[in-house]
Design an enzyme around this catalytic site. Sequence first.
Site, short mmCIF file in Angstrom:
data_model
loop_
_atom_site.label_atom_id
_atom_site.label_comp_id
_atom_site.label_asym_id
_atom_site.label_seq_id
_atom_site.Cartn_x
_atom_site.Cartn_y
_atom_site.Cartn_z
N CYS A 168 0.83 -1.22 0.00
CA CYS A 168 0.00 0.00 0.00
C CYS A 168 0.87 1.26 0.00
O CYS A 168 0.95 1.97 -0.98
CB CYS A 168 -0.89 0.03 1.23
SG CYS A 168 -1.90 -1.40 1.45
N1 SAJ Z 1 6.43 2.46 8.68
C1 SAJ Z 1 7.44 3.29 9.12
N2 SAJ Z 1 7.13 4.25 10.05
C2 SAJ Z 1 5.86 4.41 10.52
C3 SAJ Z 1 4.84 3.56 10.03
C4 SAJ Z 1 5.14 2.58 9.13
O1 SAJ Z 1 8.59 3.18 8.71
O2 SAJ Z 1 5.64 5.29 11.37
C5 SAJ Z 1 6.75 1.44 7.69
C6 SAJ Z 1 6.44 0.03 8.17
O3 SAJ Z 1 7.56 -0.54 8.79
C7 SAJ Z 1 6.12 -0.69 6.86
C8 SAJ Z 1 5.51 0.40 5.99
O4 SAJ Z 1 5.92 1.65 6.56
O5 SAJ Z 1 7.29 -1.17 6.24
C9 SAJ Z 1 3.99 0.36 5.93
O6 SAJ Z 1 3.56 0.29 7.26
P1 SAJ Z 1 1.98 0.50 7.63
O7 SAJ Z 1 1.86 0.44 9.10
O8 SAJ Z 1 1.47 1.68 6.94
O9 SAJ Z 1 1.33 -0.84 7.11
P2 SAJ Z 1 0.48 -1.16 5.84
O10 SAJ Z 1 1.24 -1.04 4.59
O11 SAJ Z 1 -0.17 -2.46 6.14
O12 SAJ Z 1 -0.60 0.01 5.81
C10 SAJ Z 1 -1.92 -0.28 6.08
C11 SAJ Z 1 -2.65 0.67 5.17
N3 SAJ Z 1 -4.01 0.24 5.02
C12 SAJ Z 1 -4.56 0.31 3.76
O13 SAJ Z 1 -3.94 0.71 2.81
C13 SAJ Z 1 -5.95 -0.11 3.65
C14 SAJ Z 1 -2.62 2.08 5.71
O14 SAJ Z 1 -3.66 2.85 5.07
C15 SAJ Z 1 -2.85 2.15 7.18
O15 SAJ Z 1 -2.68 3.50 7.60
C16 SAJ Z 1 -1.83 1.28 7.88
O16 SAJ Z 1 -2.13 -0.07 7.45
C17 SAJ Z 1 -1.91 1.42 9.38
O17 SAJ Z 1 -2.42 2.45 9.83
O18 SAJ Z 1 -1.37 0.53 10.04
#
Ligand code: SAJ
Length: 424
Positions: free
Chosen positions: A260
């Site tokens: 995403c």
């Molecule tokens: N990450 C960071 N720093 C942060 C947050 C995440 O480096 O502060 C990295 C994570 O390690 C990962 C990547 O970014 O590698 C994505 O992390 P994520 O927590 O955003 O996880 P996702 O990709 O599963 O995002 C999903 C998304 N949901 C949808 O697209 C429907 C996103 O919209 C959500 O905001 C996210 O989950 C969430 O909030 O956890």
Amino acid sequence: MNKKIVVVGLGYVGLPLALIADKKGYNVIGIIRNAKNAENINKKLPPFKDNLIERLLPSSKLHATTDFKEINNASVIIICVPTPVHRDYTPDLKYIINATKNIGINLQKRQLVILESTVNPGVTEEIILPILEKESGLKAGVDFYLSHCPERINPGDQKWNVENIPRVVGSLEEIGLEKTIKFYESIISEKITPMGSLKETEAVKIVENSFRDINIAFVNELAISFSKLGIDVKKVIDGASTKPFGFLSHYPGCGVGGHCIPVDPYYLIDYAKKNGFYHHFLALARRINNQMPEYTVELLIKGLNEKGLAVKGTKITVLGLSYKANIDDDRESPAYKIIHLLTELKADLVTYDPYIPEKSTAKSLNEALYKSQALILVTAHDMFKKITPELLKQQAVQVIIDGRNFFNKQDFEKNKLIYKGIGR
Ligand code: SAJ
């Protein structure tokens, strides 16, 4: 509305949706490309780790198939296929186009087609609509309905799941919008918000995820800056988080993975560029986040240098392959970029992820750490909390690169280990 619905794509998005609809009394058919995967789902074997799927699949009546003729007599057809990018970061719509063609061939009057996959504004009307009309000979908004309801699945989230996450929906016209709202209100307990158009609805999801990507890029840039200023960025972000309004904490890391966050902004960048506007800011954020794996490897090189060690020939452990903690999904994971860079530098590499044993070179944490002189933590799996300075000192580990600022820096430094975090 007859209770037969079809979900095209039974992955992280489609399978939970199909199971919730099944639980709410719909007769759900799942259509996927791979016959073996369909067979496994029909045998109630969860295709990946997910609490909701493990809870609902065993008692569900969901039937998985590869046959698009099953669209026959369905009232709703929901597209939940992947929307990746090509190597040049341009949108890769092959799965959407393939699914849409197969739906169009079998489409019938009064059916409602809903796209859940994440796309840039314009895809539903400019790509999906013409294919459906061409293949079916039917008129969108007249003979059949066409809507968009962007998925909001957060893999591994124990609290938010398809049943309790609010949604936005948009449609080509009023009747389709009403039908779409009614459908989602019948399976989801939270608010379903109508948007004014398909493009507005597509834009909501892209904006949600671009918002997250730029905020992560912001703290990643801060981390690089603060490491030169001798400021612990994690403490600063924790401090800023005490402000009860106007601040939303994000944390730096060794990279941004998943299907995403690192992907969705490119859909908007590409579409806007084709329409005369270049998103410099979104593109810069993507560049900052994409260079974090390299930055992490540079930290390792510096740490090894402090011990008079080269990367070449040094045994280095990479802990974590999945893109985020406590799940088994490694799509776009920064781990693979880090592994590629270290392989090019001829490190003696060992990798371990308890959630992805089949891709790990070590079978256990102890085996992964055995005689290792350095480790890079890429994924903050809870089970890595058992890694203490004492455990590392039983091995040969001298350098720790903490790609998620997961460990207690002071503990490691007190034990004369070289610790380098991301911005601390
Ligand atoms: N990450 C960071 N720093 C942060 C947050 C995440 O480096 O502060 C990295 C994570 O390690 C990962 C990547 O970014 O590698 C994505 O992390 P994520 O927590 O955003 O996880 P996702 O990709 O599963 O995002 C999903 C998304 N949901 C949808 O697209 C429907 C996103 O919209 C959500 O905001 C996210 O989950 C969430 O909030 O956890």
